[in-house]
Design a protein around this motif. Structure first.
Motif, short mmCIF file in Angstrom:
data_model
loop_
_atom_site.label_atom_id
_atom_site.label_comp_id
_atom_site.label_asym_id
_atom_site.label_seq_id
_atom_site.Cartn_x
_atom_site.Cartn_y
_atom_site.Cartn_z
N LYS A 46 -2.54 -1.16 10.49
CA LYS A 46 -2.03 -1.09 11.85
C LYS A 46 -1.03 0.05 11.93
N VAL A 47 -1.22 0.93 12.90
CA VAL A 47 -0.33 2.08 13.04
C VAL A 47 0.29 2.09 14.43
N ASP A 48 1.42 2.78 14.55
CA ASP A 48 2.09 2.86 15.86
C ASP A 48 1.24 3.65 16.85
N HIS A 49 0.67 4.75 16.37
CA HIS A 49 -0.13 5.61 17.25
C HIS A 49 -1.36 6.13 16.51
N ILE A 50 -2.51 6.03 17.14
CA ILE A 50 -3.77 6.53 16.57
C ILE A 50 -3.65 8.03 16.27
N LYS A 51 -2.97 8.76 17.13
CA LYS A 51 -2.86 10.22 16.95
C LYS A 51 -2.17 10.57 15.62
#
Length: 245
Positions: A154-159
């Motif tokens: 799980k990441v804060d932002h896909i970018k």
């Protein structure tokens, strides 16, 4: 929502978050007041946890327990750190294969994709903390248990995840109809991360601007698109076909 992935009570939910337990979503009764609920709301904002304010009737349908106005969905799996996972895969000598799900929201599609990912040797699945489908009992069931075998990050932002993959020498390929190239034009023998979009809108324009290549599936019928889990399977098995050749 199944009880085994549900916790309830304000203090219980606060303690679960503070202990590091993965909480996917919190339902809070509208109009709740008090120091304890303020502490919970501050913690939810700090940790970036998805929260919905709902009538008490909704909470009563979710649980017959004494929920005190707060119910949380917890994850049955622990999530992996993306940086460590990328490093582990590269150091193993295997050709990296990652899957990025951009705002996929249907838990059954998520489960079906996890199942196919496990069967095709995907090294890790990357989702965003906000807006992504949670891992529920339905996800576990649809994945046939594969959710426990495939690392999920799980990441804060896909970018940011895309930038990190690219910096690690992993090519990013977007599954999108907005291209003339098909999956048969892509070299999947290289280290690759495949990006699949949401069921209704596909990959977000901001993400599409960052990826290295775009590819689509040839379509000959009158219906313009496939279910995302089916499309994902086609991309993954073309990768398998190329890597076996």
């Amino acid at each position: 929502m199944k009880n085994e992935y549900q916790i309830y009570g304000i203090r219980t939910v606060i303690e679960a978050i503070n202990s590091g337990k993965t909480v996917d979503k919190i339902f809070i009764q509208k109009g709740l007041r008090g120091d304890l609920i303020n502490d919970l709301e501050n913690l939810v904002r700090k940790e970036g946890i998805s929260a919905s304010y709902v009538p008490v009737e909704k909470l009563n349908r979710l649980s017959k327990k004494n929920h005190q106005g707060v119910i949380a969905n917890t994850s049955p799996v622990e999530f992996h750190d993306l940086d460590n996972l990328i490093l582990e895969v590269i150091e193993s000598g295997k050709t990296p294969l990652f899957l990025i799900l951009d705002q996929l929201s249907d838990v059954r599609n998520f489960g079906a994709i996890i199942r196919t990912a496990e069967c095709t040797g995907v090294h890790g699945i990357i989702i965003q903390k906000k807006g992504s489908a949670p891992i529920t009992a339905d996800t576990v069931k649809t994945s046939a248990g594969a959710v426990f075998n495939v690392p999920i990050c799980k990441v804060d932002h896909i970018k940011d995840a895309i930038f990190h993959l690219q910096a690690s020498g992993i090519k990013t390929v977007a599954a999108t109809e907005k291209t003339e190239s098909t999956i048969y034009d892509v070299n999947f023998k290289e280290p690759t991360a495949i990006i699949m979009g949401a069921e209704d809108v596909g990959i977000s324009p901001a993400v599409l601007k960052l990826i290295d290549e775009k590819a689509k599936l040839p379509m000959y019928g009158s219906i313009g698109s496939l279910n995302v889990s089916v499309a994902c399977g086609a991309f993954l098995y073309e990768t398998v076909r190329q890597r076996l050749a």
